[in-house]
Design a protein around this motif. Structure first.
Motif, PDB file in Angstrom:
ATOM      1  N   ILE A  71      41.831  46.035  13.763  1.00 32.83           N
ATOM      2  CA  ILE A  71      41.900  45.964  12.296  1.00 32.83           C
ATOM      3  C   ILE A  71      43.070  46.803  11.781  1.00 32.83           C
ATOM      4  N   ALA A  72      43.227  48.006  12.340  1.00 30.72           N
ATOM      5  CA  ALA A  72      44.320  48.880  11.908  1.00 30.72           C
ATOM      6  C   ALA A  72      45.670  48.222  12.157  1.00 30.72           C
ATOM      7  N   LEU A  73      45.827  47.560  13.291  1.00 34.11           N
ATOM      8  CA  LEU A  73      47.097  46.909  13.606  1.00 34.11           C
ATOM      9  C   LEU A  73      47.348  45.721  12.676  1.00 34.11           C
ATOM     10  N   LEU A  74      46.285  44.964  12.358  1.00 36.89           N
ATOM     11  CA  LEU A  74      46.426  43.832  11.444  1.00 36.89           C
ATOM     12  C   LEU A  74      46.849  44.285  10.053  1.00 36.89           C
ATOM     13  N   VAL A  75      46.486  45.522   9.705  1.00 37.89           N
ATOM     14  CA  VAL A  75      46.891  46.056   8.403  1.00 37.89           C
ATOM     15  C   VAL A  75      48.229  46.784   8.504  1.00 37.89           C
ATOM     16  N   ALA A  76      48.490  47.419   9.637  1.00 36.80           N
ATOM     17  CA  ALA A  76      49.737  48.175   9.804  1.00 36.80           C
ATOM     18  C   ALA A  76      50.959  47.272   9.704  1.00 36.80           C
ATOM     19  N   LEU A  77      50.860  46.047  10.188  1.00 37.60           N
ATOM     20  CA  LEU A  77      52.010  45.135  10.134  1.00 37.60           C
ATOM     21  C   LEU A  77      52.367  44.742   8.701  1.00 37.60           C
ATOM     22  N   PRO A  78      51.405  44.276   7.875  1.00 33.82           N
ATOM     23  CA  PRO A  78      51.746  44.023   6.466  1.00 33.82           C
ATOM     24  C   PRO A  78      52.190  45.286   5.731  1.00 33.82           C
ATOM     25  N   THR A  79      51.562  46.428   6.050  1.00 36.05           N
ATOM     26  CA  THR A  79      51.944  47.675   5.401  1.00 36.05           C
ATOM     27  C   THR A  79      53.378  48.053   5.737  1.00 36.05           C
ATOM     28  N   ASP A 409      62.964  43.146  -1.090  1.00 31.32           N
ATOM     29  CA  ASP A 409      63.917  42.911  -0.003  1.00 31.32           C
ATOM     30  C   ASP A 409      63.554  43.776   1.217  1.00 31.32           C
ATOM     31  N   PRO A 410      62.464  43.433   1.921  1.00 31.40           N
ATOM     32  CA  PRO A 410      62.025  44.265   3.052  1.00 31.40           C
ATOM     33  C   PRO A 410      62.955  44.158   4.244  1.00 31.40           C
ATOM     34  N   ALA A 411      63.079  45.253   4.986  1.00 31.00           N
ATOM     35  CA  ALA A 411      63.886  45.244   6.207  1.00 31.00           C
ATOM     36  C   ALA A 411      63.062  44.791   7.411  1.00 31.00           C
ATOM     37  N   PHE A 412      61.738  44.805   7.275  1.00 31.83           N
ATOM     38  CA  PHE A 412      60.832  44.380   8.345  1.00 31.83           C
ATOM     39  C   PHE A 412      59.929  43.294   7.781  1.00 31.83           C
ATOM     40  N   MET A 413      59.781  42.189   8.503  1.00 30.00           N
ATOM     41  CA  MET A 413      58.920  41.093   8.069  1.00 30.00           C
ATOM     42  C   MET A 413      57.679  41.040   8.951  1.00 30.00           C
ATOM     43  N   CYS A 414      56.521  40.933   8.311  1.00 31.53           N
ATOM     44  CA  CYS A 414      55.253  40.894   9.044  1.00 31.53           C
ATOM     45  C   CYS A 414      55.191  39.660   9.931  1.00 31.53           C
ATOM     46  N   PRO A 415      55.037  39.830  11.259  1.00 32.67           N
ATOM     47  CA  PRO A 415      54.919  38.656  12.141  1.00 32.67           C
ATOM     48  C   PRO A 415      53.582  37.954  11.922  1.00 32.67           C
ATOM     49  N   GLY A 416      53.578  36.645  12.157  1.00 34.76           N
ATOM     50  CA  GLY A 416      52.331  35.898  12.019  1.00 34.76           C
ATOM     51  C   GLY A 416      51.879  35.682  10.594  1.00 34.76           C
ATOM     52  N   TYR A 417      52.787  35.860   9.617  1.00 35.74           N
ATOM     53  CA  TYR A 417      52.437  35.623   8.222  1.00 35.74           C
ATOM     54  C   TYR A 417      52.175  34.138   8.017  1.00 35.74           C
ATOM     55  N   PRO A 418      51.133  33.710   7.262  1.00 32.51           N
ATOM     56  CA  PRO A 418      50.198  34.522   6.477  1.00 32.51           C
ATOM     57  C   PRO A 418      48.897  34.850   7.219  1.00 32.51           C
ATOM     58  N   VAL A 419      48.777  34.427   8.480  1.00 34.56           N
ATOM     59  CA  VAL A 419      47.514  34.609   9.198  1.00 34.56           C
ATOM     60  C   VAL A 419      47.170  36.092   9.350  1.00 34.56           C
TER      61      VAL A 419
END
Length: 467
Positions: A71-79, A409-419
């Motif tokens: 759960i923490a990792l699933l939130v850490a990526l969007p964060t 304008d983020p420098a990092f894009m969340c992988p697996g978006y929007p899942v």
């Protein structure tokens, strides 16, 4: 001045002034960010929770920590994506207020500040337990349930250290980073040796195997309730986002430190809980409470191991409390900068570059909370408030991406978006259902209090860069 891809302005006070509103000094590098996240999580997850968790679920408590890590990792990526686009103090509050509106932001910001203070108090009570255990091992007292006149030694130690950490942070963020780097480096060395030796014993390499016949002696039901309890262990990565305005090269260092700290401590947690649950039956390890890891060390390493783990536990809980007090002050600073709480909390001391009023307030409330001694309730209320924030962070990312504002304008894009953000949000909200009723009630009361504060004080606030 320019740092990375973002521009910041430092407002310097007039000569003779000791404080002013303005930007915080960026003094924390990648190593400091990782140690703030990792140090926070090691303190709770390894030196405080094993007895409480294994007492509920046995060796299966390792699964509880694994669930928390996912759960923490699933939130850490969007964060991480949101943080590189908005590297500001306040972390989740800032992202949610810009993506979902001022009211959700106020609820999360106030809840985040209080949740971090609850977590800080929880860590400081654990620190007091370790201090008392050291006195017992030194034959100063015969039991950890000790007092000095009318005062409980555990709570006295926790309160005193809370005051000292607050003062240290007021005198400069670089003090916090230096403390974290030294403590976490020492802790990781201790844990590698301890887990290696005890793990070999459990597997039977150094003696008789201790692998238990039942992996989940209480069944699989307690796994999710235990995951809800121990989720406080994973608050460290969010604390990195909360102090984003203190971090150098945020485009690079924010995602690396958040994701890396979750992966590192997740592995350490799982191994530790497998060893803890294999060493003692739940009925035995549960009553050991916050210092159960000391008895595990005694089993495998003797008295020398006990001494090292006691010192490690003391330092780990100091590290966790240190980072949490810093992060809570930055969440309060972010609220004040936006006008959602009185502007005194946004004032920066010119000499030290720190929000001294915010730090003093956070430290004072934390010390009062330590006096309650209600460790499990404090931990779960902190988890409740953070899980609300985590779920809304994931929703905020989807909302901002759909609206695609020009400033985003983020420098990092969340992988697996929007899942990834959708699953992360659902999982965060769902874990709340497995908390004890008192924790949910207190969390709801705090949230309603935040709504009342917003309506009374800040309903007319207009935020910049709001979607």
């Amino acid at each position: 001045m320019f740092i990375g891809r973002h521009a910041y302005v430092l407002l310097v006070p007039e000569s003779g002034d000791t404080e002013a509103e303005g930007e915080l000094d960026r003094t924390i590098g990648l190593a400091g960010a990782v140690t703030i996240g990792t140090g926070t999580m090691i303190g709770a997850g390894i030196f405080v929770f094993p007895g409480l968790a294994a007492g509920r679920a046995g060796p299966a408590a390792a699964v509880s920590f694994a669930i928390g890590a996912v759960i923490a990792l699933l939130v850490a990526l969007p964060t991480s994506e949101l943080a590189t686009a908005m590297p500001e103090s306040g972390g989740g509050y800032y992202f949610i207020s810009r993506g979902l509106g001022t009211l959700p932001g106020a609820i999360v910001g106030i809840g985040l500040t209080l949740g971090l203070m609850f977590a800080s108090a929880f860590y400081l009570v654990g620190l007091g337990e370790y201090a008392a255990a050291i006195l017992v091992e030194a034959d100063v007292f015969s039991t950890t349930n000790v007092s000095l006149g009318p005062f409980d030694v555990v709570l006295v130690f926790g309160m005193l250290v809370g005051v000292l950490l607050t003062v240290l942070s007021i005198f400069g963020t670089e003090n916090t980073e230096s403390l974290q780097n030294a403590v976490v480096g020492f802790l990781l060395a201790i844990l590698v040796v301890f887990l290696s030796i005890s793990g070999l014993d459990v597997l039977g390499v150094r003696g008789s195997s201790r692998i238990p016949a039942e992996f989940a002696p209480a069944g699989f039901g307690p796994i999710l309730t235990t995951a809800a309890l121990v989720f406080t262990s994973y608050l460290g990565f969010a604390q990195i986002a909360t102090i984003a305005e203190d971090i150098t090269e945020p485009d690079r260092n924010l995602p690396l430190s958040m994701v890396g700290s979750v992966l590192l401590v997740g592995v350490l947690y799982i191994v530790t809980l497998l060893i803890a649950g294999s060493t003692f039956e739940p009925s035995v390890i549960g009553p050991m409470g916050e210092t159960a890891i000391v008895e595990i060390a005694r089993t495998y390493l003797g008295f020398g191991g006990v001494v090292v783990i006691l010192i490690g536990g003391l330092l780990a809980t100091v590290s966790s409390a240190n980072a949490s007090i810093l992060s809570a002050s930055r969440a309060l600073y972010g609220l004040s900068s936006d006008g959602l709480v009185p502007n005194a909390a946004a004032r920066i001391n010119r000499e030290y570059g720190t929000p001294h009023f915010a730090l003093s307030f956070v430290g004072g409330v934390t010390v009062v909370l330590v006096a309650t001694g209600r460790t499990e309730v404090l931990a779960e209320v902190a988890s409740f408030l953070h899980l609300i924030m985590y779920g809304l962070i994931c929703v905020a990312l989807v909302a901002i991406r759909r609206r695609d504002p020009a400033w985003y304008d983020p420098a990092f894009m969340c992988p697996g978006y929007p899942v990834v953000p959708i699953v992360g949000g659902i999982a965060s909200f769902a874990l709340i259902l497995f908390m004890q009723p008192l924790s949910r009630i207190l969390g709801l009361v705090i949230s309603l209090g935040a709504v009342a504060w917003y309506l009374f004080y800040a309903s007319d606030v207009q935020l910049k860069n709001q979607v």
